[in-house]
Design a protein around this motif. Structure first.
Motif, short mmCIF file in Angstrom:
data_model
loop_
_atom_site.label_atom_id
_atom_site.label_comp_id
_atom_site.label_asym_id
_atom_site.label_seq_id
_atom_site.Cartn_x
_atom_site.Cartn_y
_atom_site.Cartn_z
N MET A 85 0.86 -1.18 0.00
CA MET A 85 0.00 0.00 0.00
C MET A 85 0.90 1.23 0.00
SD MET A 85 -2.98 1.13 2.69
CE MET A 85 -4.22 0.11 1.88
N SER A 86 0.53 2.21 -0.79
CA SER A 86 1.32 3.43 -0.82
C SER A 86 1.24 4.14 0.52
CB SER A 86 0.81 4.35 -1.93
OG SER A 86 -0.47 4.87 -1.60
N GLY A 87 2.30 4.88 0.83
CA GLY A 87 2.30 5.63 2.08
C GLY A 87 1.19 6.64 2.15
N ALA A 88 0.87 7.25 1.01
CA ALA A 88 -0.21 8.25 1.00
C ALA A 88 -1.55 7.61 1.32
CB ALA A 88 -0.26 8.94 -0.36
N CYS A 89 -1.80 6.42 0.73
CA CYS A 89 -3.07 5.74 1.00
C CYS A 89 -3.15 5.29 2.46
CB CYS A 89 -3.23 4.53 0.07
SG CYS A 89 -3.69 4.96 -1.62
N PHE A 90 -2.02 4.78 2.99
CA PHE A 90 -2.02 4.37 4.40
C PHE A 90 -2.32 5.55 5.30
CE2 PHE A 90 -0.88 1.49 7.80
CZ PHE A 90 -0.51 2.36 8.82
N ASP A 91 -1.67 6.67 5.06
CA ASP A 91 -1.86 7.84 5.92
C ASP A 91 -3.28 8.39 5.81
OD1 ASP A 91 1.52 9.13 5.54
OD2 ASP A 91 0.67 7.72 6.98
N ASP A 92 -3.85 8.33 4.60
CA ASP A 92 -5.22 8.80 4.44
C ASP A 92 -6.20 7.91 5.21
OD1 ASP A 92 -7.37 9.52 1.55
OD2 ASP A 92 -7.22 10.47 3.53
N LEU A 93 -5.98 6.59 5.12
CA LEU A 93 -6.80 5.67 5.91
C LEU A 93 -6.55 5.87 7.40
CD1 LEU A 93 -6.40 2.40 3.81
CD2 LEU A 93 -8.57 3.56 4.27
N ALA A 94 -5.29 6.05 7.78
CA ALA A 94 -4.95 6.22 9.19
C ALA A 94 -5.63 7.44 9.78
CB ALA A 94 -3.44 6.33 9.37
N ALA A 95 -5.78 8.48 8.99
CA ALA A 95 -6.45 9.69 9.46
C ALA A 95 -7.94 9.50 9.62
CB ALA A 95 -6.17 10.84 8.50
N GLY A 96 -8.46 8.34 9.16
CA GLY A 96 -9.87 8.03 9.33
C GLY A 96 -10.66 8.01 8.06
N PHE A 97 -10.03 8.31 6.92
CA PHE A 97 -10.80 8.47 5.70
C PHE A 97 -10.42 7.42 4.65
CE2 PHE A 97 -12.53 12.02 7.67
CZ PHE A 97 -11.51 12.82 8.21
N GLY A 98 -9.72 7.79 3.62
CA GLY A 98 -9.36 6.85 2.56
C GLY A 98 -10.16 7.11 1.31
N ASP A 99 -9.47 7.03 0.15
CA ASP A 99 -10.17 7.26 -1.11
C ASP A 99 -10.40 5.95 -1.83
OD1 ASP A 99 -7.17 8.53 -2.79
OD2 ASP A 99 -7.67 6.55 -1.98
N VAL A 100 -10.84 6.05 -3.09
CA VAL A 100 -11.15 4.85 -3.87
C VAL A 100 -9.90 3.99 -4.05
CG1 VAL A 100 -11.90 4.02 -6.13
CG2 VAL A 100 -13.09 5.94 -5.05
N ALA A 101 -8.76 4.61 -4.31
CA ALA A 101 -7.52 3.85 -4.51
C ALA A 101 -7.14 3.05 -3.26
CB ALA A 101 -6.39 4.80 -4.90
N ALA A 102 -7.29 3.67 -2.10
CA ALA A 102 -6.95 2.98 -0.85
C ALA A 102 -7.85 1.77 -0.64
CB ALA A 102 -7.05 3.94 0.32
N VAL A 103 -9.15 1.94 -0.88
CA VAL A 103 -10.09 0.83 -0.68
C VAL A 103 -9.83 -0.28 -1.68
CG1 VAL A 103 -12.52 0.16 -0.71
CG2 VAL A 103 -11.82 2.29 0.40
N ARG A 104 -9.44 0.07 -2.89
CA ARG A 104 -9.12 -0.96 -3.88
C ARG A 104 -7.91 -1.79 -3.44
NH1 ARG A 104 -10.07 2.49 -9.49
NH2 ARG A 104 -12.34 2.20 -9.57
#
Length: 711
Positions: free
Chosen positions: A388-407
């Motif tokens: 998982m990219s660091g950006a996706c991890f951090d976005d999820l870690a902050a409580g959110f996450g986008d389509v790429a992270a969920v994929r």
């Protein structure tokens, strides 16, 4: 030559107990009588320099040092700290020191116990404590010099060491088996002390001085004892690591055998006595006087010179160094011939099987039959081979996450499910339950539409069914479930709102994984109510809580309707059901939006935990959390889940509090809820952060949650 990477260092040669089976004082080699009581400063400095020299020459990434005795804690806390500092300072920067200490535990309970525990924790020492079971078992051998019991002191020492304050310094309990002791009572006593691990050891013996074997005890009483423990351990769910069983299981699965757990020390081990003598494994003291002696000394010789001694070289011979009986044995790759010292006889030297050969053969054979008959449910939670990219991890870690992270989360779930289905395929053949139809359906779908198969493989209840099948749960034995799940032909209602389509699943037989009462098949009026309120709730999420909408829109596939409970809101998630949440329809769309956001936080974090270790899964620590009753402390994973979900709950109440259209009572209620959950999240985030249970990624996630909540 294989370099040494483990050093057993005798910092004290005397002991405050008089254990009747002690290899140092009660067996053939009595060299302790002529050695210094404590290792001198000169020898410590020389030893540290030699270890550092050896580590640098062989570019060792890590060096293990076990502080031993006698009783090493007799050296005292300041001395142990000084020794640890000397060892650490002498190592090259690229080499990590792994410091251990083996103790009888008595001094941990004494007046200096707190100071000792604090020193051990602060110097990074991992401590193992010897304890043979309940009082009767322990005091059969492990007593004071006047014959008095040591049991209460040792238990008090273990309890202090195992307390939350010092837990990180506790590595486990070591128990020497005596078949006269009750195996289940012994196991229960040790397990009741909540150790990180239990090591069971066969007593030191050889063909000239054979082990004690009770009358009418059978030909392998030590194996029978271990088998009784294994059965009770299995009934308890096998949660507590037991090294001998884990070692055999690893070898049976084709992994590392960890043979030293069965008694064979690795050939990369050297012992250094209090006078600086470099010796072979000190268990050899049970064979004959001088058996471990090499003639090398840390002030005169390097460890490379010592490694050339025939005794060390012999340990690298592998199967070629075993007797003919061992070489012909079907379990030799697992037991390794047993402990080297246990093979000794005056007639043949060490060219014999272990004196415990019958016991080793029986327990390994038992586990071979037991382990191969167990369903392969241990695959649960195995991290998928995804990144998982660091950006996706951090976005999820902050409580959110986008389509790429969920994929990326979904891709890991697909990988896990593929692995589980492979296990189902294998096990169904072994059980004689194999059916071609589901596998033909999978093959056909992959040929026809690989993307459709990918979606089918993240069906939320496929993993639930597969694990139940592997566990031989009767209601999940029908492989037609797999075919139906892949084909997705079941008649279920759909909830559609602003481009988002979610299944309202009131029929799937595996939807009962939430531990809460379900509703039966919904009437048309109930389905219509769900559709209306879901559309309103989704609109609220998109417009008022937009940070959560992308992940929910990309990942929420199923809602399972729960039976309502009067006066309360009911919802749930299941770790194994990615993409699904369970909800009892609440009174308002506001409440449904909150429940969807709350539960989908659990879905995201559960999937993230399948990919990454966020905490130490072996940790016994539990944590009080404000969202559970005071007596219901949560283990690390559950506390982390609650933290992550309730950070979003606080955010939702904050948004309600700031609504311009809110009435004063609504605003007051929302503000109070927001303040309550914001404080709760901050408190649990701090508790987890300072506990030491989180991995680096876990700390990163908690920091992002705390930062987002603070903001």
């Amino acid at each position: 030559m294989r370099p040494f990477s483990l050093f057993v260092v005798k910092i004290q040669s005397r002991c405050n107990l008089a254990c009747t089976y002690c290899y140092m004082y009660e067996h053939a080699d009595q060299s302790w009588r002529t050695r210094p009581v404590a290792m001198s400063d000169e020898v410590v400095e020389g030893l540290a320099a030699r270890i550092g020299e050896h580590a640098a020459a062989h570019r060792l990434p890590a060096v293990g040092v076990v502080l031993h005795g006698g009783e090493p804690l007799l050296a005292g806390g300041p001395r142990i700290r000084w020794i640890a500092d000397r060892l650490r300072a002498a190592l090259p920067p690229a080499t990590r020191l792994e410091l251990h200490l083996q103790t009888n535990g008595v001094l941990l309970a004494g007046t200096d116990g707190e100071q000792l525990c604090r020193t051990l924790l602060e110097t990074g020492v991992k401590v193992g404590v010897s304890l043979d079971g309940d009082r009767a078992a322990n005091d059969r051998h492990r007593v004071h010099h006047n014959g008095a019991s040591s049991f209460r002191e040792v238990v008090a020492g273990v309890e202090r060491l195992g307390s939350p304050r010092y837990r990180r310094a506790f590595s486990g309990l070591l128990c020497t088996i005596d078949p006269r002791n009750d195996p289940v009572e012994s196991y229960q006593t040790l397990a009741g002390l909540d150790p990180p691990r239990i090591d069971y050891l066969l007593p030191h013996a050889n063909w000239d001085t054979p082990p004690s074997r009770p009358e009418r005890g059978g030909t392998a009483p030590y194996a029978d004892w271990l088998i009784a423990v294994h059965r009770r351990w299995s009934a308890d769910g096998q949660r507590l690591p037991i090294r001998v069983f884990d070692s055999i299981r690893s070898a049976l699965a084709g992994g590392e055998s960890l043979k030293e757990a069965l008694g064979t020390e690795p050939c990369d081990l050297a012992v250094v006595e209090t006078d600086g003598s470099i010796e072979l494994a000190d268990s050899l003291k049970t064979a004959y006087d001088g058996a471990p002696r090499t003639g090398f000394h840390v002030l005169e010789h390097s460890f490379d010179e010592a490694a050339a001694h025939p005794g060390f070289a012999l340990r690298e011979a592998g199967a070629a160094g075993l007797c003919q009986t061992c070489r012909r044995c079907p379990v030799v790759e697992i037991c390794g011939g047993g402990l080297y010292a246990h093979r000794y006889s005056k007639d043949n030297g060490f060219d014999n099987p272990s004196v415990h050969c019958a016991d080793l053969l029986k327990v390994i054979t038992y586990m071979t039959e037991t382990e191969t008959s167990r369903p392969a449910a241990a695959i649960t939670g195995t991290p998928a081979a995804h990144e998982m990219s660091g950006a996706c991890f951090d976005d999820l870690a902050a409580g959110f996450g986008d389509v790429a992270a969920v994929r990326q989360l979904a891709a890991a779930q697909e990988s896990i499910n593929r692995g589980l289905l492979h296990q189902v395929f294998t096990v169904s053949r072994e059980r004689g339950e194999f059916s071609r139809r589901p596998w033909q359906a999978i093959d056909a779908l992959e040929r026809r539409d690989p993307e459709a198969l990918r979606k089918a493989l993240i069906h939320p209840f496929l993993r639930v069914w597969a694990l139940r099948y592997l566990d031989a749960t009767p209601e999940s034995a029908d492989q037609e479930y797999l075919r139906a799940a892949i084909a997705d032909r079941r008649d279920r209602s759909r909830l559609v709102a602003d481009g988002l389509t979610v299944t309202l699943d009131d029929v799937d037989p595996c939807r009962d994984c939430y531990g809460k009462p379900l509703v039966g098949r919904l009437e048309p009026a109930a389905v219509a109510a769900w559709r209306r309120m879901f559309a309103e709730a989704w609109h609220l999420i998109v417009t008022e809580y937009p940070g959560y909408a992308p992940a929910i829109g990309a990942g929420l596939s199923t809602i399972v309707p729960l039976a309502p409970r009067p006066g309360t809101q009911t919802s749930a998630t299941a770790r194994q059901a990615f993409g699904a949440i369970a909800v009892a329809l609440p009174d308002t769309a506001d409440d449904l939006a909150l429940l969807i956001i709350h539960e989908f936080q659990h879905v995201k974090l559960g999937a993230l935990m399948d990919m990454f270790d966020l905490y130490d899964p072996t940790s016994p620590l539990t944590f009080p959390v404000p969202w559970r009753p005071p007596e219901d402390e949560r283990p690390p994973g559950a506390a982390l889940q609650g933290l992550y979900a309730h950070a979003a709950v606080a955010d939702v109440w904050r948004t309600r509090w700031l609504r311009e259209a809110a009435t004063e009572p609504e605003r007051s209620k929302a503000g109070a809820q927001y303040a309550t959950w914001r404080r709760a999240v901050a408190r649990v985030a701090h508790t987890l952060t300072v506990s030491g249970v989180l991995t680096d990624l876990g700390e990163r996630l908690v920091a992002r949650v705390a930062e987002s909540t603070h903001r």
